[in-house]
Motif scaffolding. Structure first.
Motif, mmCIF file in Angstrom:
data_model
loop_
_atom_site.group_PDB
_atom_site.id
_atom_site.type_symbol
_atom_site.label_atom_id
_atom_site.label_comp_id
_atom_site.label_asym_id
_atom_site.label_seq_id
_atom_site.Cartn_x
_atom_site.Cartn_y
_atom_site.Cartn_z
ATOM 1 N N TYR A 292 0.873 -1.182 0.000
ATOM 2 C CA TYR A 292 0.000 0.000 0.000
ATOM 3 C C TYR A 292 0.899 1.216 0.000
ATOM 4 C CZ TYR A 292 -3.902 3.086 1.214
ATOM 5 O OH TYR A 292 -4.854 4.068 1.198
ATOM 6 N N GLY A 293 0.819 2.011 -1.021
ATOM 7 C CA GLY A 293 1.699 3.164 -1.084
ATOM 8 C C GLY A 293 1.517 3.939 -2.370
ATOM 9 N N VAL A 294 2.532 4.670 -2.724
ATOM 10 C CA VAL A 294 2.460 5.576 -3.856
ATOM 11 C C VAL A 294 3.025 4.920 -5.100
ATOM 12 C CG1 VAL A 294 4.727 6.591 -3.475
ATOM 13 C CG2 VAL A 294 2.937 7.964 -4.520
ATOM 14 N N ASP A 295 2.598 5.400 -6.265
ATOM 15 C CA ASP A 295 3.135 4.971 -7.549
ATOM 16 C C ASP A 295 4.507 5.628 -7.735
ATOM 17 O OD1 ASP A 295 3.798 4.506 -10.181
ATOM 18 O OD2 ASP A 295 1.866 5.100 -10.993
ATOM 19 N N LEU A 296 5.575 4.834 -7.648
ATOM 20 C CA LEU A 296 6.928 5.393 -7.717
ATOM 21 C C LEU A 296 7.209 6.042 -9.067
ATOM 22 C CD1 LEU A 296 9.092 2.710 -5.878
ATOM 23 C CD2 LEU A 296 8.401 4.970 -5.060
ATOM 24 N N VAL A 297 6.710 5.443 -10.138
ATOM 25 C CA VAL A 297 6.952 6.015 -11.459
ATOM 26 C C VAL A 297 6.331 7.405 -11.548
ATOM 27 C CG1 VAL A 297 6.503 5.763 -13.925
ATOM 28 C CG2 VAL A 297 7.203 3.785 -12.579
ATOM 29 N N ALA A 298 5.160 7.583 -10.926
ATOM 30 C CA ALA A 298 4.522 8.901 -10.926
ATOM 31 C C ALA A 298 5.389 9.915 -10.188
ATOM 32 C CB ALA A 298 3.140 8.817 -10.278
ATOM 33 N N LEU A 299 6.052 9.485 -9.109
ATOM 34 C CA LEU A 299 6.949 10.394 -8.391
ATOM 35 C C LEU A 299 8.100 10.839 -9.292
ATOM 36 C CD1 LEU A 299 7.338 8.826 -4.814
ATOM 37 C CD2 LEU A 299 5.767 10.609 -5.571
ATOM 38 N N TRP A 300 8.636 9.909 -10.062
ATOM 39 C CA TRP A 300 9.745 10.253 -10.949
ATOM 40 C C TRP A 300 9.301 11.224 -12.037
ATOM 41 C CZ3 TRP A 300 14.803 9.498 -10.384
ATOM 42 C CH2 TRP A 300 15.226 8.580 -9.422
ATOM 43 N N ARG A 301 8.080 11.055 -12.523
ATOM 44 C CA ARG A 301 7.578 12.008 -13.521
ATOM 45 C C ARG A 301 7.493 13.406 -12.916
ATOM 46 N NH1 ARG A 301 3.573 7.750 -14.652
ATOM 47 N NH2 ARG A 301 4.252 6.591 -16.500
ATOM 48 N N ARG A 302 7.018 13.483 -11.684
ATOM 49 C CA ARG A 302 6.945 14.771 -10.996
ATOM 50 C C ARG A 302 8.338 15.352 -10.784
ATOM 51 N NH1 ARG A 302 2.013 17.434 -10.505
ATOM 52 N NH2 ARG A 302 0.380 16.021 -9.784
ATOM 53 N N ALA A 303 9.287 14.480 -10.436
ATOM 54 C CA ALA A 303 10.656 14.938 -10.213
ATOM 55 C C ALA A 303 11.232 15.567 -11.475
ATOM 56 C CB ALA A 303 11.532 13.776 -9.751
ATOM 57 N N ALA A 304 10.904 15.000 -12.631
ATOM 58 C CA ALA A 304 11.374 15.569 -13.897
ATOM 59 C C ALA A 304 10.803 16.963 -14.114
ATOM 60 C CB ALA A 304 10.985 14.655 -15.055
#
Length: 328
Positions: free
Chosen positions: A265-277
């Motif tokens: 249960y947690g966050v979509d890591l790939v989505a975090l990386w998109r935000r980081a970009a």
């Protein structure tokens, strides 16, 4: 499910970014260099997928590797070597440092107060001293952060004792102990005893087997495993040992479930990386990282391994199954 019924309380924070610019990168005459700082030397598939998403978003925003952008992976097998790796990045005068976890973020912030740092993934950066506050990070740091939530009370009938497995590493211990302490209060409200279990993630498969056998002997019926790159690397070994001893497991990320864990249960890591970009793009265009706030969204993902549930003799309640993606 209401938060009061969850195994652990949830705090997921990430940066809410302004809409990215759609024009071609104006700095076409300059080449910007990004150092991706992480452990281990062979990043797990989830990190590599995130890094590819990071690259794709930058390409969409006009930052093209080989044209006006260079991305280099700088990594090490041991956390203790990260400060020197970060210091070398600073000596080479990169334009931006992107970190994939708390140890690499701590190494980067310890090495420089000038080069902008974007934390693609971090845990409670205020508590660990990475930023001054979520609203006003300050210094040269911005990024994304989250904490995980574990759900066991609904899916394991008669559960009375849960082991909170965490890494005793001193550099992240303050955050981990705070997280576990908060979890203990939530567990008590559900009539569950939360037992602390300090285990080194990089133990051999045999040592994991012995450690989980001992927890089972203590009356533990399930495990919650804190997030961290080392636990991710050992997910198959942990999941196999837990299944052998009849222990339900809840992790932070989907990759753990794909490796055999019961739930995540947690966050979509790939989505975090998109935000980081998108954050990197804003910094390249002149934004001060310390002025980019970190705020709290509300989206979480629940994954359940159907095969593991069946092997444990568990029937996932329909209400829980409806909220989850079941991986067979």
């Amino acid at each position: 499910m209401k938060r009061s019924a969850a195994m652990l309380s949830v705090l997921l924070t990430l940066a809410l970014l302004a809409a990215p610019l759609t024009v071609e990168a104006e700095q076409a005459g300059n080449i910007y260099r990004i150092a991706f700082l992480t452990i281990p030397t062979r990043p797990p598939a989830t990190t590599l997928a995130g890094l590819e998403a990071f690259r794709q978003v930058l390409r969409d925003l006009g930052w093209i590797e080989g044209k006006n952008l260079v991305i280099e992976i700088r990594s090490t097998e041991l956390d203790t070597d990260l400060p020197e790796v970060a210091a070398q990045v600073v000596r080479e005068k990169f334009d931006l440092i992107v970190t994939a976890n708390n140890p690499s973020a701590l190494a980067a912030t310890g090495a420089t107060t000038n080069i902008p740092i974007v934390m693609a993934v971090s845990s409670d950066p205020v508590e660990t001293g990475l930023v001054s506050s979520l609203a006003h990070p300050g210094r040269n740091v911005t990024g994304l952060t989250f904490m995980t939530a574990e759900l066991l009370n609904e899916s394991v009938p008669g559960l009375r004792r849960v082991a909170a497995v965490y890494n005793p590493d001193a550099r992240t211990l303050l955050f981990t102990v705070k997280f576990v302490t908060q979890s203990e209060a939530t567990a008590r409200a559900l009539g569950i005893t939360l037992q602390r279990a300090e285990l080194e993630p990089l133990m051999s498969a045999d040592r994991w087997d012995a450690a989980l056998a001992a927890l089972k002997e203590d009356g533990v019926g399930a495990l919650t495993v804190t997030e961290g790159p080392r636990f991710l690397r050992r997910a198959p070994e942990i999941a196999a040992a837990a299944l052998k001893h009849g222990l339900a497991t809840v992790f932070a990320f989907r990759a753990h479930v794909e490796a055999g864990g019961l739930m995540s249960y947690g966050v979509d890591l790939v989505a975090l990386w998109r935000r980081a970009a998108q954050l990197a793009d804003r910094i390249f265009r002149g934004a001060n990282p310390g002025d980019l706030p970190i705020e709290q969204p509300t989206k979480f993902e629940l994954f359940i391994n159907g095969k593991t549930a069946k092997a444990l003799g568990l029937t996932i309640p329909p209400a829980l199954r409806m909220r989850a993606e079941v991986i067979e």
